[in-house]
Scaffold this motif. Structure first.
Motif, PDB file in Angstrom:
ATOM      1  N   ASN A 122      10.439   6.737   0.155  1.00  0.00           N
ATOM      2  CA  ASN A 122       9.618   7.806  -0.400  1.00  0.00           C
ATOM      3  C   ASN A 122       9.394   7.610  -1.893  1.00  0.00           C
ATOM      4  OD1 ASN A 122       9.306   9.433   2.013  1.00  0.00           O
ATOM      5  ND2 ASN A 122      11.463   9.920   1.800  1.00  0.00           N
ATOM      6  N   LYS A 123      10.490   7.527  -2.640  1.00  0.00           N
ATOM      7  CA  LYS A 123      10.403   7.303  -4.082  1.00  0.00           C
ATOM      8  C   LYS A 123      10.336   5.798  -4.350  1.00  0.00           C
ATOM      9  CE  LYS A 123      14.156   9.588  -4.584  1.00  0.00           C
ATOM     10  NZ  LYS A 123      15.396  10.200  -4.938  1.00  0.00           N
ATOM     11  N   VAL A 124       9.664   5.443  -5.450  1.00  0.00           N
ATOM     12  CA  VAL A 124       9.506   4.038  -5.830  1.00  0.00           C
ATOM     13  C   VAL A 124       9.601   3.914  -7.338  1.00  0.00           C
ATOM     14  CG1 VAL A 124       7.938   2.037  -5.811  1.00  0.00           C
ATOM     15  CG2 VAL A 124       7.924   3.636  -3.888  1.00  0.00           C
ATOM     16  N   THR A 125      10.368   2.935  -7.813  1.00  0.00           N
ATOM     17  CA  THR A 125      10.331   2.586  -9.235  1.00  0.00           C
ATOM     18  C   THR A 125       9.951   1.116  -9.334  1.00  0.00           C
ATOM     19  OG1 THR A 125      12.715   2.159  -9.239  1.00  0.00           O
ATOM     20  CG2 THR A 125      11.997   4.308 -10.031  1.00  0.00           C
ATOM     21  N   VAL A 126       9.196   0.800 -10.382  1.00  0.00           N
ATOM     22  CA  VAL A 126       8.736  -0.572 -10.629  1.00  0.00           C
ATOM     23  C   VAL A 126       9.208  -0.961 -12.016  1.00  0.00           C
ATOM     24  CG1 VAL A 126       6.729  -2.086 -10.818  1.00  0.00           C
ATOM     25  CG2 VAL A 126       6.719  -0.212  -9.156  1.00  0.00           C
ATOM     26  N   GLY A 127       9.919  -2.098 -12.102  1.00  0.00           N
ATOM     27  CA  GLY A 127      10.523  -2.497 -13.365  1.00  0.00           C
ATOM     28  C   GLY A 127      11.874  -1.817 -13.489  1.00  0.00           C
ATOM     29  N   PHE A 128      12.538  -2.017 -14.608  1.00  0.00           N
ATOM     30  CA  PHE A 128      13.837  -1.386 -14.807  1.00  0.00           C
ATOM     31  C   PHE A 128      13.906  -0.725 -16.168  1.00  0.00           C
ATOM     32  CE2 PHE A 128      18.285  -1.782 -16.450  1.00  0.00           C
ATOM     33  CZ  PHE A 128      18.827  -0.760 -15.691  1.00  0.00           C
ATOM     34  N   LYS A 129      14.045   0.593 -16.129  1.00  0.00           N
ATOM     35  CA  LYS A 129      14.347   1.380 -17.324  1.00  0.00           C
ATOM     36  C   LYS A 129      15.535   2.241 -16.923  1.00  0.00           C
ATOM     37  CE  LYS A 129       9.681   1.615 -19.233  1.00  0.00           C
ATOM     38  NZ  LYS A 129       8.751   1.233 -18.166  1.00  0.00           N
ATOM     39  N   GLU A 130      16.629   2.114 -17.634  1.00  0.00           N
ATOM     40  CA  GLU A 130      17.859   2.804 -17.257  1.00  0.00           C
ATOM     41  C   GLU A 130      17.656   4.311 -17.110  1.00  0.00           C
ATOM     42  OE1 GLU A 130      22.517   3.243 -18.592  1.00  0.00           O
ATOM     43  OE2 GLU A 130      21.346   1.588 -19.409  1.00  0.00           O
ATOM     44  N   ASP A 131      16.926   4.932 -18.034  1.00  0.00           N
ATOM     45  CA  ASP A 131      16.696   6.381 -17.957  1.00  0.00           C
ATOM     46  C   ASP A 131      15.961   6.764 -16.672  1.00  0.00           C
ATOM     47  OD1 ASP A 131      17.942   6.686 -20.384  1.00  0.00           O
ATOM     48  OD2 ASP A 131      16.093   6.909 -21.540  1.00  0.00           O
ATOM     49  N   GLU A 132      14.972   5.950 -16.313  1.00  0.00           N
ATOM     50  CA  GLU A 132      14.207   6.217 -15.092  1.00  0.00           C
ATOM     51  C   GLU A 132      15.099   6.050 -13.855  1.00  0.00           C
ATOM     52  OE1 GLU A 132       9.969   4.942 -13.057  1.00  0.00           O
ATOM     53  OE2 GLU A 132      11.020   3.453 -14.279  1.00  0.00           O
ATOM     54  N   TYR A 133      15.937   5.035 -13.854  1.00  0.00           N
ATOM     55  CA  TYR A 133      16.867   4.845 -12.734  1.00  0.00           C
ATOM     56  C   TYR A 133      17.819   6.022 -12.622  1.00  0.00           C
ATOM     57  CZ  TYR A 133      15.883   0.126 -10.903  1.00  0.00           C
ATOM     58  OH  TYR A 133      15.335  -0.952 -10.255  1.00  0.00           O
ATOM     59  N   LYS A 134      18.336   6.486 -13.763  1.00  0.00           N
ATOM     60  CA  LYS A 134      19.278   7.629 -13.748  1.00  0.00           C
ATOM     61  C   LYS A 134      18.609   8.859 -13.151  1.00  0.00           C
ATOM     62  CE  LYS A 134      22.246   6.540 -17.674  1.00  0.00           C
ATOM     63  NZ  LYS A 134      22.503   6.806 -19.102  1.00  0.00           N
ATOM     64  N   SER A 135      17.395   9.160 -13.602  1.00  0.00           N
ATOM     65  CA  SER A 135      16.731  10.382 -13.143  1.00  0.00           C
ATOM     66  C   SER A 135      16.220  10.272 -11.708  1.00  0.00           C
ATOM     67  CB  SER A 135      15.580  10.754 -14.084  1.00  0.00           C
ATOM     68  OG  SER A 135      14.573   9.769 -14.067  1.00  0.00           O
ATOM     69  N   THR A 136      15.955   9.055 -11.252  1.00  0.00           N
ATOM     70  CA  THR A 136      15.412   8.879  -9.906  1.00  0.00           C
ATOM     71  C   THR A 136      16.483   8.626  -8.854  1.00  0.00           C
ATOM     72  OG1 THR A 136      13.412   7.906 -10.900  1.00  0.00           O
ATOM     73  CG2 THR A 136      13.722   7.589  -8.522  1.00  0.00           C
ATOM     74  N   TRP A 137      17.497   7.843  -9.191  1.00  0.00           N
ATOM     75  CA  TRP A 137      18.416   7.349  -8.160  1.00  0.00           C
ATOM     76  C   TRP A 137      19.832   7.925  -8.225  1.00  0.00           C
ATOM     77  CZ3 TRP A 137      15.142   5.794  -4.898  1.00  0.00           C
ATOM     78  CH2 TRP A 137      14.010   5.085  -5.280  1.00  0.00           C
ATOM     79  N   LEU A 138      20.160   8.693  -9.263  1.00  0.00           N
ATOM     80  CA  LEU A 138      21.500   9.307  -9.295  1.00  0.00           C
ATOM     81  C   LEU A 138      21.465  10.735  -8.792  1.00  0.00           C
ATOM     82  CD1 LEU A 138      23.159   8.103 -12.616  1.00  0.00           C
ATOM     83  CD2 LEU A 138      23.633   7.353 -10.293  1.00  0.00           C
ATOM     84  N   GLY A 198       0.824  -1.198   0.000  1.00  0.00           N
ATOM     85  CA  GLY A 198       0.000   0.000   0.000  1.00  0.00           C
ATOM     86  C   GLY A 198       0.863   1.255   0.000  1.00  0.00           C
ATOM     87  N   THR A 199       1.914   1.243   0.807  1.00  0.00           N
ATOM     88  CA  THR A 199       2.830   2.381   0.874  1.00  0.00           C
ATOM     89  C   THR A 199       3.602   2.536  -0.432  1.00  0.00           C
ATOM     90  OG1 THR A 199       3.042   2.121   3.264  1.00  0.00           O
ATOM     91  CG2 THR A 199       4.759   3.382   2.159  1.00  0.00           C
ATOM     92  N   LEU A 200       4.102   1.422  -0.964  1.00  0.00           N
ATOM     93  CA  LEU A 200       4.829   1.468  -2.240  1.00  0.00           C
ATOM     94  C   LEU A 200       3.936   2.046  -3.334  1.00  0.00           C
ATOM     95  CD1 LEU A 200       6.608  -2.016  -2.094  1.00  0.00           C
ATOM     96  CD2 LEU A 200       7.745   0.217  -2.027  1.00  0.00           C
ATOM     97  N   TYR A 201       2.712   1.566  -3.376  1.00  0.00           N
ATOM     98  CA  TYR A 201       1.753   2.026  -4.384  1.00  0.00           C
ATOM     99  C   TYR A 201       1.502   3.527  -4.251  1.00  0.00           C
ATOM    100  CZ  TYR A 201      -3.020   2.981  -6.032  1.00  0.00           C
ATOM    101  OH  TYR A 201      -4.127   3.543  -6.605  1.00  0.00           O
ATOM    102  N   LYS A 202       1.206   3.984  -3.046  1.00  0.00           N
ATOM    103  CA  LYS A 202       0.919   5.408  -2.824  1.00  0.00           C
ATOM    104  C   LYS A 202       2.127   6.279  -3.194  1.00  0.00           C
ATOM    105  CE  LYS A 202      -3.208   5.116  -0.828  1.00  0.00           C
ATOM    106  NZ  LYS A 202      -4.181   4.671  -1.771  1.00  0.00           N
ATOM    107  N   ASN A 203       3.325   5.828  -2.825  1.00  0.00           N
ATOM    108  CA  ASN A 203       4.531   6.618  -3.077  1.00  0.00           C
ATOM    109  C   ASN A 203       4.968   6.588  -4.540  1.00  0.00           C
ATOM    110  OD1 ASN A 203       4.614   7.301  -0.397  1.00  0.00           O
ATOM    111  ND2 ASN A 203       6.232   5.878   0.142  1.00  0.00           N
ATOM    112  N   SER A 204       4.528   5.582  -5.280  1.00  0.00           N
ATOM    113  CA  SER A 204       4.988   5.423  -6.670  1.00  0.00           C
ATOM    114  C   SER A 204       4.326   6.398  -7.630  1.00  0.00           C
ATOM    115  CB  SER A 204       4.725   3.998  -7.156  1.00  0.00           C
ATOM    116  OG  SER A 204       3.336   3.798  -7.400  1.00  0.00           O
TER     117      SER A 204
END
Length: 118
Positions: free
Chosen positions: A102-118, A44-50
């Protein structure tokens, strides 16, 4: 805060995400999603934060998803029903799931990882 990385070691997408995290020096706590899936409350928390639709958390290409005939059910079920279904089996979850609480990503897309986690 250390990241939590829900993954399935036999999943190629998960291995690619793990490799990306390692190559970028990002520390994380890896959790085998089938052996230790997130609880209903955690989901529930992952969903809300995503910020994603709940149906995006389903592993629609998974064998379990097909076995349970969830394609049509996902369209009509309530949010509570969907969370209950997802919490029932870690293999129903799209993976990997990466969160810092707080932040959540589902699946793996390199661009999304770069913008979210770097």
């Amino acid at each position: 805060m250390e990241l939590t990385f829900y993954w399935y070691p036999k999943c190629g997408t998960c291995r690619n995400a793990k490799k990306w995290l390692d190559e970028n020096g990002i520390s994380y706590h890896a959790i085998h999603i089938a052996e230790h899936p997130p609880t209903r409350s955690e989901l529930g928390t992952l969903y809300k934060n995503s910020g994603l639709e709940l149906k995006k958390f389903f592993n629609v290409s998974g064998q379990k998803y097909r076995e349970l005939g969830l394609k049509d059910k996902v369209k009509t079920a309530s949010e509570d029903e969907l969370l209950d279904i997802l919490a029932s089996d870690g293999m129903l979850l799209k993976r990997p799931i990466l969160t810092d609480g707080n932040k959540v990503t589902v699946g793996f897309k390199e661009d999304e990882y770069k913008s979210t986690w770097l």
